[in-house]
Design a protein around this motif. Structure first.
Motif: not given
Length: 190
Positions: A35-44, A81-89
């Motif tokens: 249940k540990e997160h690698l990525l949280l919504q809102g993080q890049v 998450d390629y969308a976040s990774l590529d756009a730094h969003a």
């Protein structure tokens, strides 16, 4: 820990022994608790993650606050998450360990240097992404083109390890229905 990744790479491209020895300096091992997160919504998102052992999932929260699982990754699968990774969003998704999980982290900031040192890895990632894209398109076809029972039957036949490892509510979410509906389908099939 790197043997699993090297075996996966060997399915697509060849690395010399000297090239294989370079790879660990670009990767960071990471252990996650259940249940540990690698990525949280809102993080890049800043990296690609290769699952050595365990299981990850990608999910988002619906308008009603329910978790909607969109992807799983088990041993020898990459996830990001390629969308976040590529756009730094900021990411629209969460990436979470379903069970205790070990991953190798390839940070985007070192990826170009890695590709310069081992150019055949660009081909490797292209081939892996082609397969992942084909699988994602097939999943969309199944979600829109099959009944709930047919989706479950297909998934349980194609990926029996997930049925055993993933909690029922996550599996139901991934297949596009409620846990109660999944229980009814499973009861009819037994």
């Amino acid at each position: 820990m790197y043997a699993s990744l090297l075996a996966h790479i060997a399915r697509y491209v060849s690395l010399s022994e000297a090239e294989a020895e370079l790879l660990p300096q670009y990767l960071k091992p990471l252990t996650l608790a259940r249940k540990e997160h690698l990525l949280l919504q809102g993080q890049v998102c800043t990296a690609n993650y290769f699952v050595v052992q365990g299981c990850l999932r990608t999910y988002f929260l619906t308008e009603k606050g329910a978790e909607q699982t969109v992807q799983f990754a088990i041993e020898r699968w990459w996830l990001t998450d390629y969308a976040s990774l590529d756009a730094h969003a900021p990411s629209e998704f969460f990436i979470q360990a379903v069970e205790p999980t070990q991953v190798l982290v390839l940070e985007q900031r070192v990826q170009e240097e890695l590709f310069a040192q081992l150019p055949q890895l660009e081909r490797y990632f292209r081939l892996v992404l082609q397969r992942a894209t084909a699988a994602a398109l097939f999943r969309v076809k199944v979600l829109f083109g099959q009944t709930g029972a047919a989706r479950y039957q297909h998934f349980s036949t194609a990926f029996p390890e997930f049925v055993q490892r993933v909690p029922q509510y996550m599996l139901a979410s991934y297949l596009g229905f409620t846990p109660e509906f999944l229980s009814k389908i499973r009861a009819r099939m037994e």
